[in-house]
Design an enzyme around this catalytic site. Structure first.
Site, PDB file in Angstrom:
ATOM      1  N   GLY A 138       0.790  -1.232   0.000  1.00 40.50           N
ATOM      2  CA  GLY A 138       0.000   0.000   0.000  1.00 40.50           C
ATOM      3  C   GLY A 138       0.815   1.272   0.000  1.00 40.50           C
ATOM      4  O   GLY A 138       0.384   2.300   0.505  1.00 40.50           O
ATOM      5  N   CYS A 139       2.001   1.222  -0.570  1.00 41.37           N
ATOM      6  CA  CYS A 139       2.830   2.427  -0.598  1.00 41.37           C
ATOM      7  C   CYS A 139       3.079   2.849  -2.032  1.00 41.37           C
ATOM      8  O   CYS A 139       3.162   2.027  -2.923  1.00 41.37           O
ATOM      9  CB  CYS A 139       4.176   2.154   0.049  1.00 41.37           C
ATOM     10  SG  CYS A 139       4.059   1.260   1.585  1.00 41.37           S
ATOM     11  N   GLN A 140       3.264   4.162  -2.216  1.00 40.97           N
ATOM     12  CA  GLN A 140       3.634   4.661  -3.531  1.00 40.97           C
ATOM     13  C   GLN A 140       5.076   4.292  -3.848  1.00 40.97           C
ATOM     14  O   GLN A 140       5.463   4.153  -4.985  1.00 40.97           O
ATOM     15  CB  GLN A 140       3.475   6.178  -3.567  1.00 40.97           C
ATOM     16  CG  GLN A 140       2.478   6.615  -4.600  1.00 40.97           C
ATOM     17  CD  GLN A 140       2.499   8.106  -4.823  1.00 40.97           C
ATOM     18  OE1 GLN A 140       3.529   8.721  -5.048  1.00 40.97           O
ATOM     19  NE2 GLN A 140       1.329   8.695  -4.774  1.00 40.97           N
ATOM     20  N   SER A 141       5.869   4.148  -2.785  1.00 42.66           N
ATOM     21  CA  SER A 141       7.223   3.646  -2.969  1.00 42.66           C
ATOM     22  C   SER A 141       7.284   2.287  -2.285  1.00 42.66           C
ATOM     23  O   SER A 141       6.444   1.981  -1.455  1.00 42.66           O
ATOM     24  CB  SER A 141       8.234   4.592  -2.333  1.00 42.66           C
ATOM     25  OG  SER A 141       7.952   4.705  -0.962  1.00 42.66           O
TER      26      SER A 141
ATOM     27  N   SER B  62      -0.281   7.963   1.072  1.00 39.23           N
ATOM     28  CA  SER B  62       0.058   6.572   0.762  1.00 39.23           C
ATOM     29  C   SER B  62       1.557   6.329   0.559  1.00 39.23           C
ATOM     30  O   SER B  62       1.957   5.652  -0.355  1.00 39.23           O
ATOM     31  CB  SER B  62      -0.733   6.072  -0.444  1.00 39.23           C
ATOM     32  OG  SER B  62      -0.398   6.758  -1.608  1.00 39.23           O
TER      33      SER B  62
END
Lengths: 407, 140
Positions: free
Chosen positions: B50-53, B118
């Site tokens: 669930g992370c953009q990175s 996020s």
């Protein structure tokens, strides 16, 4: 360079005058949502203050006035996209709901197990997931038309994908990541040769291009108000009358009925059959003001100016070492999606924000596009009529500074 | 040092910066200084969703304390990981479970805790707490 007085236009958008993190705001995220001119905001306020009532039902002054204003916007939309009649214009809460409506109701009316829906590889998730949900329910299959690395839809492969099971093609007019303006008229002509219907996602197109749904012969054309200077929470579904008539309602409730008994309900006529419940009355009325605003500026003039911004920004960005731009079609509009070699898009977006520059980062609601290029994210800048060449210069200078910091 | 004193120390460090760019430059510096994770540990088991990175978090339970290693492919997130590990790593499950990680808010990086960003900081904190609960059970 342009006949538009951009400095004066910017005055219509007071939100742009502010500073964020002590830097003048540069808003380069209009493809996600454009800002609204004061004319639109005032219209919404005026309705609240002077003639708000629920439409279509009350036999009183306020309700009548609100109804007249609301329905006048339907006529405006007819003119804006050159629809055949007001029965063909359904108000929704946005492009996403418009597509869900068609996926459900068209699916109920026309899709059998084993049928096929063609989507393109460059679609926004909103033009993928509703079809997958419908396909799952109906036992239908999704077929994908790919794009080439330079962002061109491989339409020469389209006929090879169409067979007697193909029922519908869903395609973006303008890609939200690649900016490609797809040859929708050509796609529709091919599809219709085989009796296949076409839904065009115009979310990224209506602000930038003059749209004529009859000329392109679209069966369905969908778009949102909030990407064309109007309020959020309002969208449009254009559908050909003969198709909409054959499709069952999407949601049940007030407004969409003709008569209700506990034994049987008969449904209202178009367009009301598809507008269950109280719609976003103030939003729709203010959306009319946004259409008016855009038309007063001139859609073609705005398109030409935005194209200048796009070309200037593209040229400046390409001077940056390590710049990778996704989508390099001559027929391109509105957005530039990119990465800089060795720098994470999240870092760029976070730092640009601190420099007052609003961009979009991440997967851009288009995972298949990210997968095509083998990337996990990207940065997207997008332009609207209120952006300037000066802003692009500041943005490019900021990027250059960040490359030194982040690499 | 307790979790509280480390948070106070971080707060002190960041209070020296006057503008946002300086603050983030420091975060980038911390990110660049973070020890690289063994590539073998950068697997799905350690990936925070669930992370953009992409963020990896690897716990090790030793002598009643949890030691964390972590990394991200985005340098700012790496900086946040570095700060977070400095605060929680080397403490007992009980201490971590009971900790109030307010330093992010204190140093003006609260936006990284909002659900819209996020970037995984919320997910990381949640994962750290979950590890603490799990090891607490083992230790108990």
């Amino acid at each position: 360079m342009t006949t538009l007085d951009i400095a004066r236009i910017r005055k219509d958008f007071p939100i742009l005058e502010q500073k964020v993190y002590n830097k003048p705001l540069i808003y380069l995220d209009s493809a996600a949502s454009s800002q609204k001119p004061v004319q639109v905001l005032r219209k919404e306020e005026q309705l609240h203050l002077e003639y708000y009532g629920n439409i279509h039902r009350g036999a009183h002054f306020l309700a009548d006035r609100a109804t007249i204003e609301f329905e006048a916007v339907r006529d405006q939309v007819v003119g804006f996209i050159h629809a055949g009649s007001r029965e063909e214009i359904i108000f929704t809460k946005g492009t996403t709901e418009s597509i869900n409506l068609v996926a459900f109701s068209f699916g109920e009316a026309f899709i059998q197990a084993g049928d096929e829906i063609i989507l393109t590889e460059m679609e926004h998730h909103a033009n993928i997931v509703p079809w997958q949900m419908m396909a799952e329910r109906k036992g239908a299959n999704i077929v994908v038309l790919p794009f080439s690395d330079d962002g061109r839809l491989e339409i020469e492969r389209l006929e090879g994908l169409i067979n007697e099971k193909t029922k519908l093609i869903a395609v973006a007019h303008v890609s939200n990541t690649l900016g490609t303006i797809n040859p929708v008229k050509q796609i529709i002509a091919k599809a219709h040769k085989f009796g296949v219907k076409v839904l065009v996602d115009g979310a990224q197109a209506v602000k930038h291009l003059p749209v004529d749904v009859q000329e392109m012969d679209a069966d369905f054309y969908v778009f949102s108000s909030h990407k064309m200077y109007g309020p959020n929470g309002v969208g449009v579904l254009f559908g050909k009358k003969e198709l909409l008539e054959q499709m069952p309602p999407y949601q049940g409730g007030g407004e969409m009925i003709s008569e209700v008994t506990f034994q049987k309900t008969t449904f209202n006529e178009l367009p009301y059959k598809f507008e269950a419940g109280t719609p976003h009355i103030t939003g729709v009325v203010a959306f009319g003001e946004a259409i008016h605003y855009l038309q007063q500026l001139g859609v073609a003039e705005v398109a030409a100016y935005e194209h200048q911004l796009l070309e200037y920004a593209t040229q400046k960005l390409l001077e940056i070492p390590g710049m990778i731009i996704y989508g390099a079609q001559p027929e391109k509009s509105g957005v530039i999606t990119f990465n800089i070699d060795g720098i994470h898009s999240f870092d760029l977006g976070t730092m640009l924000d601190k420099m007052g520059i609003a961009v979009r980062t991440g997967r851009l609601c288009a995972d298949p596009v990210m997968q095509h290029y083998g990337i996990t994210g990207s940065v997207r800048v997008s332009f609207a009529v209120y952006n300037t060449i000066d802003e692009i210069d500041v943005f490019v200078a900021a990027l250059k500074k960040l490359i030194v910091m982040l690499r | 040092m307790t979790i509280e004193t480390v948070q106070a120390e971080i707060n002190e460090e960041f209070s020296a910066f006057e503008d946002w760019m300086d603050k983030y430059s420091y975060l980038i510096e911390l990110g660049n200084d973070l020890k690289e994770l063994d590539p073998k540990l950068k697997n799905d088991q350690h990936l925070i969703k669930g992370c953009q990175s992409r963020v990896w978090l690897v716990p090790e339970f030793k002598d009643g304390k949890i030691y964390f290693q972590g990394e991200s492919d985005a340098v700012i997130v790496k900086g946040l990981v570095a700060l977070l590990l400095r605060v929680v790593s080397g403490h007992t499950p009980q201490e971590i479970m009971e900790s109030d990680l307010h330093f992010v808010d204190d140093i003006g990086l609260k936006q990284h805790l909002s659900p819209t960003r996020s970037n995984g900081l919320v997910a990381m904190i949640k994962q750290i707490k979950l590890y603490a609960v799990a090891y607490n059970r083992i230790a108990g």
